[in-house]
Motif scaffolding. Structure first.
Motif, PDB file in Angstrom:
ATOM      1  N   ARG A 138       6.520  -6.368   3.210  1.00  0.00           N
ATOM      2  CA  ARG A 138       6.516  -5.959   1.804  1.00  0.00           C
ATOM      3  C   ARG A 138       6.270  -7.134   0.862  1.00  0.00           C
ATOM      4  NH1 ARG A 138      10.976  -3.841   2.106  1.00  0.00           N
ATOM      5  NH2 ARG A 138      12.276  -5.283   0.914  1.00  0.00           N
ATOM      6  N   GLU A 139       6.766  -8.329   1.224  1.00  0.00           N
ATOM      7  CA  GLU A 139       6.668  -9.475   0.335  1.00  0.00           C
ATOM      8  C   GLU A 139       5.542 -10.444   0.696  1.00  0.00           C
ATOM      9  OE1 GLU A 139       8.552  -9.680  -2.273  1.00  0.00           O
ATOM     10  OE2 GLU A 139      10.013  -8.089  -1.828  1.00  0.00           O
ATOM     11  N   ASN A 140       4.845 -10.172   1.788  1.00  0.00           N
ATOM     12  CA  ASN A 140       3.822 -11.104   2.261  1.00  0.00           C
ATOM     13  C   ASN A 140       2.550 -10.336   2.597  1.00  0.00           C
ATOM     14  OD1 ASN A 140       2.254 -12.763   4.203  1.00  0.00           O
ATOM     15  ND2 ASN A 140       3.970 -14.197   4.020  1.00  0.00           N
ATOM     16  N   THR A 141       1.566 -10.389   1.695  1.00  0.00           N
ATOM     17  CA  THR A 141       0.331  -9.624   1.873  1.00  0.00           C
ATOM     18  C   THR A 141      -0.447 -10.026   3.124  1.00  0.00           C
ATOM     19  OG1 THR A 141       0.188  -9.345  -0.532  1.00  0.00           O
ATOM     20  CG2 THR A 141      -1.786  -8.844   0.743  1.00  0.00           C
ATOM     21  N   PRO A 142      -0.594 -11.329   3.454  1.00  0.00           N
ATOM     22  CA  PRO A 142      -1.289 -11.685   4.703  1.00  0.00           C
ATOM     23  C   PRO A 142      -0.639 -11.073   5.940  1.00  0.00           C
ATOM     24  CG  PRO A 142      -1.153 -13.595   3.272  1.00  0.00           C
ATOM     25  CD  PRO A 142      -0.309 -12.537   2.641  1.00  0.00           C
ATOM     26  N   ASN A 143       0.704 -11.045   5.993  1.00  0.00           N
ATOM     27  CA  ASN A 143       1.390 -10.407   7.122  1.00  0.00           C
ATOM     28  C   ASN A 143       1.070  -8.918   7.187  1.00  0.00           C
ATOM     29  OD1 ASN A 143       2.618 -12.783   7.841  1.00  0.00           O
ATOM     30  ND2 ASN A 143       4.636 -12.250   7.032  1.00  0.00           N
ATOM     31  N   LEU A 144       1.084  -8.285   6.016  1.00  0.00           N
ATOM     32  CA  LEU A 144       0.791  -6.859   5.946  1.00  0.00           C
ATOM     33  C   LEU A 144      -0.612  -6.562   6.485  1.00  0.00           C
ATOM     34  CD1 LEU A 144       1.450  -3.947   4.786  1.00  0.00           C
ATOM     35  CD2 LEU A 144       0.185  -4.702   2.763  1.00  0.00           C
ATOM     36  N   LEU A 145      -1.599  -7.324   6.016  1.00  0.00           N
ATOM     37  CA  LEU A 145      -2.980  -7.060   6.411  1.00  0.00           C
ATOM     38  C   LEU A 145      -3.227  -7.418   7.875  1.00  0.00           C
ATOM     39  CD1 LEU A 145      -4.899  -8.188   3.193  1.00  0.00           C
ATOM     40  CD2 LEU A 145      -4.030  -5.919   3.820  1.00  0.00           C
ATOM     41  N   ALA A 146      -2.555  -8.439   8.376  1.00  0.00           N
ATOM     42  CA  ALA A 146      -2.682  -8.774   9.793  1.00  0.00           C
ATOM     43  C   ALA A 146      -2.108  -7.657  10.664  1.00  0.00           C
ATOM     44  CB  ALA A 146      -1.967 -10.094  10.082  1.00  0.00           C
ATOM     45  N   THR A 147      -0.987  -7.091  10.221  1.00  0.00           N
ATOM     46  CA  THR A 147      -0.367  -5.985  10.961  1.00  0.00           C
ATOM     47  C   THR A 147      -1.251  -4.747  10.917  1.00  0.00           C
ATOM     48  OG1 THR A 147       1.820  -6.850  10.403  1.00  0.00           O
ATOM     49  CG2 THR A 147       1.711  -4.572  11.171  1.00  0.00           C
ATOM     50  N   LEU A 148      -1.828  -4.474   9.762  1.00  0.00           N
ATOM     51  CA  LEU A 148      -2.720  -3.323   9.643  1.00  0.00           C
ATOM     52  C   LEU A 148      -3.971  -3.513  10.505  1.00  0.00           C
ATOM     53  CD1 LEU A 148      -3.525  -0.627   8.456  1.00  0.00           C
ATOM     54  CD2 LEU A 148      -4.282  -1.805   6.377  1.00  0.00           C
ATOM     55  N   ALA A 149      -4.524  -4.722  10.532  1.00  0.00           N
ATOM     56  CA  ALA A 149      -5.695  -4.999  11.381  1.00  0.00           C
ATOM     57  C   ALA A 149      -5.348  -4.762  12.847  1.00  0.00           C
ATOM     58  CB  ALA A 149      -6.163  -6.437  11.167  1.00  0.00           C
ATOM     59  N   TYR A 150      -4.151  -5.166  13.258  1.00  0.00           N
ATOM     60  CA  TYR A 150      -3.698  -4.945  14.636  1.00  0.00           C
ATOM     61  C   TYR A 150      -3.648  -3.452  14.956  1.00  0.00           C
ATOM     62  CZ  TYR A 150      -0.454  -4.776  18.600  1.00  0.00           C
ATOM     63  OH  TYR A 150       0.148  -4.502  19.809  1.00  0.00           O
ATOM     64  N   VAL A 151      -3.103  -2.674  14.031  1.00  0.00           N
ATOM     65  CA  VAL A 151      -3.002  -1.220  14.234  1.00  0.00           C
ATOM     66  C   VAL A 151      -4.387  -0.587  14.291  1.00  0.00           C
ATOM     67  CG1 VAL A 151      -2.277   0.941  13.111  1.00  0.00           C
ATOM     68  CG2 VAL A 151      -0.700  -0.991  13.253  1.00  0.00           C
ATOM     69  N   ILE A 152      -5.286  -1.001  13.403  1.00  0.00           N
ATOM     70  CA  ILE A 152      -6.645  -0.447  13.385  1.00  0.00           C
ATOM     71  C   ILE A 152      -7.340  -0.693  14.722  1.00  0.00           C
ATOM     72  CG2 ILE A 152      -8.942  -0.677  12.348  1.00  0.00           C
ATOM     73  CD1 ILE A 152      -7.517  -1.256   9.673  1.00  0.00           C
ATOM     74  N   LYS A 153      -7.192  -1.911  15.244  1.00  0.00           N
ATOM     75  CA  LYS A 153      -7.853  -2.256  16.509  1.00  0.00           C
ATOM     76  C   LYS A 153      -7.192  -1.576  17.703  1.00  0.00           C
ATOM     77  CE  LYS A 153      -7.575  -6.697  15.614  1.00  0.00           C
ATOM     78  NZ  LYS A 153      -7.669  -8.181  15.787  1.00  0.00           N
ATOM     79  N   LYS A 154      -5.868  -1.560  17.740  1.00  0.00           N
ATOM     80  CA  LYS A 154      -5.162  -1.011  18.898  1.00  0.00           C
ATOM     81  C   LYS A 154      -5.236   0.508  18.967  1.00  0.00           C
ATOM     82  CE  LYS A 154      -0.776  -0.993  21.377  1.00  0.00           C
ATOM     83  NZ  LYS A 154       0.581  -1.585  21.510  1.00  0.00           N
ATOM     84  N   TYR A 155      -5.122   1.174  17.797  1.00  0.00           N
ATOM     85  CA  TYR A 155      -5.049   2.628  17.782  1.00  0.00           C
ATOM     86  C   TYR A 155      -6.319   3.295  17.247  1.00  0.00           C
ATOM     87  CZ  TYR A 155      -0.093   1.710  18.559  1.00  0.00           C
ATOM     88  OH  TYR A 155       1.099   1.274  19.073  1.00  0.00           O
ATOM     89  N   ASN A 156      -7.324   2.491  16.927  1.00  0.00           N
ATOM     90  CA  ASN A 156      -8.601   3.009  16.433  1.00  0.00           C
ATOM     91  C   ASN A 156      -8.402   3.917  15.216  1.00  0.00           C
ATOM     92  OD1 ASN A 156     -11.433   3.276  16.452  1.00  0.00           O
ATOM     93  ND2 ASN A 156     -11.327   5.146  17.691  1.00  0.00           N
ATOM     94  N   THR A 157      -7.590   3.464  14.267  1.00  0.00           N
ATOM     95  CA  THR A 157      -7.356   4.256  13.061  1.00  0.00           C
ATOM     96  C   THR A 157      -8.545   4.112  12.096  1.00  0.00           C
ATOM     97  OG1 THR A 157      -6.152   2.439  12.005  1.00  0.00           O
ATOM     98  CG2 THR A 157      -4.857   4.031  13.249  1.00  0.00           C
TER      99      THR A 157
END
Length: 287
Positions: A138-157
């Motif tokens: 919530r407080e760190n945008t780079p962490n948020l976007l890195a986590t979202l990129a991981y989800v997009i790649k792993k789960y093909n969202t």
């Protein structure tokens, strides 16, 4: 005093012919909200006449802002969209910023039941990212976007929902435009269709698109849907809305869309007893 010599960024220059080759096909993604999908359209010219063709949903690969004050149906809208797209086979990354994931899952289950969809058939297509419970997201945008990129790649969202983006800058509104721009550019880079909820300040006019952080959201994203509510407290309002004194009226309007045409009129919006929203008839001036 030394000044850095301006640089030519050659990789930023591209011929329109080459850019067009990377342009995706424009199509509509059904929202699961009755009365909404046909409000977006494309136009064709035939025999020198303009013909409107309903898109059948929000434009694919768009980033749409869903804004309004509390209790106007914003979360219900994105939950219906999530359930509908999961039913159609899409994988969705749902970033929850206000409510812990367990409670969001319960709400999605309820929404699926109201829509006549078995949640167990689609639950694995909805990947929750719990920024509500994790300050490092919530407080760190780079962490948020890195986590979202991981989800997009792993789960093909292919779809991202954020509820609500205001939580990323609620106590630091001076950074709102920077944060929204980073999220928007990321979603575009990863070819995501996205709905992002933003919360209005209570002092803003109900049917304006302005949200927390000033115009941080509306001027960056591809389009905005405005949800509003009005308490009927005068005979004038009762006449305008055609409702009795003391009743709450909810309203809906699309406030711009860069990717396609859209209905610009204000519509009534209804929330059923089962928590489903419906975009209703056009608001007509009765005077």
């Amino acid at each position: 005093m030394d000044f850095e010599k301006p640089q030519v960024i050659e990789e930023s220059i591209i011929k329109s012919r080459e850019a067009l080759k990377k342009s995706p096909e424009l199509k509509g993604l059904p929202t699961g909200v009755e009365g909404l999908d046909d409000l977006f359209f494309i136009t064709e010219i035939k025999d020198k006449k303009i013909i409107k063709k309903p898109l059948g949903g929000i434009p694919s690969l768009s980033v749409i802002n869903i804004t309004g004050s509390s209790d106007t149906g914003k979360t219900l809208l994105v939950e219906q969209f999530t359930i509908k797209q999961a039913e159609l086979g899409s994988n969705i990354a749902f970033i929850t910023v206000e409510t812990p994931s367990a409670f969001v899952a319960t709400s999605l289950n309820e929404r699926a039941s109201a829509m006549g969809i078995k949640f167990s058939d689609i639950e694995d297509r909805i990947i929750l990212i719990d920024a509500a419970s994790h300050t490092m997201l919530r407080e760190n945008t780079p962490n948020l976007l890195a986590t979202l990129a991981y989800v997009i790649k792993k789960y093909n969202t292919t779809i991202t929902v954020i509820d609500s983006v205001t939580g990323f800058y609620e106590h630091r509104e001076m950074l709102a435009r920077t944060i929204i721009r980073q999220i928007y550019n990321f979603l575009k880079k990863w070819y995501q269709t996205a709905l992002i909820v933003s919360q209005k300040r209570s002092g803003h006019e109900e049917l304006t698109a302005e949200a927390a952080g000033g115009y941080a959201v509306g001027h960056i994203v591809d389009g905005t849907m405005v949800l509003a509510k009005e308490l009927i407290m005068s005979q004038y309002s009762s006449k305008v809305f055609g409702k009795p004194l003391g009743e709450i009226v909810r309203l809906f309007r699309i406030d711009g869309c860069r990717l396609c045409g859209h209905d610009t009129r204000t519509h009534f919006l209804e929330i059923s007893d089962t928590g489903l929203i419906k975009v209703g008839p056009i608001l007509v001036n009765k005077w």
